[in-house]
Design an enzyme around this catalytic site. Structure first.
Site, short mmCIF file in Angstrom:
data_model
loop_
_atom_site.label_atom_id
_atom_site.label_comp_id
_atom_site.label_asym_id
_atom_site.label_seq_id
_atom_site.Cartn_x
_atom_site.Cartn_y
_atom_site.Cartn_z
N ASN A 27 37.29 -6.47 59.02
CA ASN A 27 36.73 -5.40 58.18
C ASN A 27 35.65 -6.00 57.28
O ASN A 27 35.96 -6.80 56.39
CB ASN A 27 37.86 -4.78 57.34
CG ASN A 27 37.37 -3.68 56.43
OD1 ASN A 27 36.23 -3.21 56.57
ND2 ASN A 27 38.21 -3.26 55.49
N LYS A 35 33.88 -4.49 55.10
CA LYS A 35 33.79 -3.78 53.81
C LYS A 35 32.32 -3.58 53.46
O LYS A 35 31.51 -3.29 54.33
CB LYS A 35 34.54 -4.54 52.72
CG LYS A 35 35.95 -4.94 53.14
CD LYS A 35 36.78 -5.37 51.99
CE LYS A 35 38.12 -5.88 52.47
NZ LYS A 35 39.17 -5.76 51.50
N HIS A 62 41.82 3.60 54.68
CA HIS A 62 41.91 2.29 54.02
C HIS A 62 42.27 2.49 52.54
O HIS A 62 41.77 3.42 51.90
CB HIS A 62 40.59 1.53 54.16
CG HIS A 62 40.72 0.09 53.79
ND1 HIS A 62 40.74 -0.33 52.48
CD2 HIS A 62 40.88 -1.03 54.54
CE1 HIS A 62 40.90 -1.64 52.45
NE2 HIS A 62 40.99 -2.09 53.69
N GLU A 99 41.37 1.11 49.91
CA GLU A 99 40.26 1.11 48.95
C GLU A 99 39.63 2.50 48.86
O GLU A 99 39.16 2.91 47.81
CB GLU A 99 39.23 0.04 49.35
CG GLU A 99 39.75 -1.35 49.02
CD GLU A 99 39.13 -2.49 49.81
OE1 GLU A 99 38.14 -2.28 50.51
OE2 GLU A 99 39.69 -3.61 49.74
N GLU A 112 49.07 -2.27 55.95
CA GLU A 112 48.39 -3.08 54.94
C GLU A 112 48.98 -2.79 53.56
O GLU A 112 48.55 -1.82 52.89
CB GLU A 112 46.90 -2.73 54.92
CG GLU A 112 46.17 -3.01 56.20
CD GLU A 112 44.70 -3.31 55.94
OE1 GLU A 112 44.29 -4.44 56.21
OE2 GLU A 112 43.99 -2.43 55.41
N GLY A 142 43.41 -8.66 49.59
CA GLY A 142 42.49 -9.46 48.77
C GLY A 142 43.14 -10.18 47.61
O GLY A 142 42.46 -10.62 46.69
N SER A 185 45.42 -10.36 53.07
CA SER A 185 45.36 -11.79 52.72
C SER A 185 45.65 -12.74 53.88
O SER A 185 46.30 -13.78 53.69
CB SER A 185 46.29 -12.08 51.53
OG SER A 185 45.78 -11.44 50.38
N GLY A 208 40.19 -9.04 56.32
CA GLY A 208 39.09 -8.65 55.44
C GLY A 208 38.32 -9.88 55.00
O GLY A 208 37.40 -10.35 55.66
N GLY A 209 38.75 -10.46 53.88
CA GLY A 209 38.05 -11.59 53.27
C GLY A 209 37.79 -12.78 54.20
O GLY A 209 36.69 -13.34 54.21
C1 PEP Z 1 41.40 -5.29 54.33
O1 PEP Z 1 40.49 -5.00 53.57
O2 PEP Z 1 41.78 -4.45 55.17
C2 PEP Z 1 42.04 -6.59 54.22
C3 PEP Z 1 43.06 -6.88 54.98
O3 PEP Z 1 41.48 -7.46 53.30
P1 PEP Z 1 41.93 -8.98 53.00
O4 PEP Z 1 42.10 -9.67 54.33
O5 PEP Z 1 40.80 -9.55 52.21
O6 PEP Z 1 43.21 -8.93 52.26
#
Ligand code: PEP
Length: 246
Positions: free
Chosen positions: A8, A10, A93, A95, A165, A171, A211, A232-233
């Site tokens: 992702n 973002k 999501h 966010e 998630e 994050g 994470s 994500g990150g």
């Molecule tokens: C996400 O945004 O769906 C996500 C899993 O982010 P991160 O891996 O940064 O926790």
């Protein structure tokens, strides 16, 4: 069965930076067997369409409108996303649930719109820290799933992937234990079975996200009932993300 690895993006990278990202990323995953997908900002679709066509990587939108068309400034519709060559869309999501006050009903509407134009859906669900601490995780996931999947036919589930998630894990560097994820995935499958059939609950693909890093992904990918990861990150670092994919 191939595992999914979904990155992702973002609101990170410009289209030009994404182009450069692909220059470095694509050679690294040449012989990779995973089902790789990128969830991209709409500004990147053009680059994605031309650069990913000859690869096995699919790209998805990060969201679509719950409306069909009209006076919805700033929104992007299902047909627009489909016409750009996207394989599907992320929906729900956390966010977006938080920042844009996405409701379970609008999530359901978006899923219906996506499926109507043959876009695959990655539906994100997860509990907050408070909901977890008050032992409401299963109840919250049930509410999210019951409403999100309302009115769908069982045969439409093959076009849906569920991404578990936990909101508190996104994050933050914190993750549930492998056993906790295994139990939650089991709960998710039992909720699907209640709404549809046991067979569909066994077949639906479920990802874990939150994470994930190059050093911890191994423990998540092995969890019983998990069909892949949503990252994500960690996907910001091309090398780490490529290693996770491999
Ligand atoms: C996400 O945004 O769906 C996500 C899993 O982010 P991160 O891996 O940064 O926790």
């Amino acid at each position: 069965m191939k595992k999914f690895v979904v990155g992702n993006f973002k609101m990170n990278t410009t289209p030009s930076e994404f182009n450069v990202y692909l220059d470095e990323f694509l050679p690294r995953i040449k012989d990779c067997k995973a089902n790789i997908m990128f969830c991209l900002p709409a500004t990147h679709f053009c680059v994605a369409k031309s650069r990913l066509e000859a690869t096995n990587i699919k790209f998805l939108a990060q969201n679509i409108s719950s409306e069909e068309k009209g006076a919805f400034t700033g929104e992007i519709s299902n047909v627009m996303v489909k016409d750009c060559g996207a394989y599907g869309t992320l929906i729900g999501h956390s966010e977006l649930r938080k920042r844009l006050k996405e409701t379970p009903e609008s999530i359901n509407q978006k899923i219906i719109r996506a499926l109507a134009v043959n876009l695959k859906v990655i539906l994100c669900i997860g509990e907050t820290k408070y909901e977890r601490s008050t032992k409401k995780t299963k109840l919250v996931l049930k509410r999210q799933l019951d409403t999100a999947l309302k009115g769908l036919y069982e045969n439409e589930l093959k076009n849906i992937i569920i991404a578990y998630e936990p909101v508190w894990a996104i994050g933050t560097g914190k993750t549930p234990t492998a056993k906790e994820i295994e139990n939650t995935v089991c709960d998710i499958r039992s909720i699907i079975a209640e709404n549809f059939t046991v067979r569909s609950s066994e077949k639906i693909n479920i990802l874990y996200g939150g994470s994930i890093t190059e050093s911890n992904f191994g423990q998540f990918v092995k969890i019983k009932g998990i069909n892949g990861l949503l990252v994500g990150g960690a996907k910001k670092k091309k090398k780490s993300f490529a290693n996770i994919c491999k």
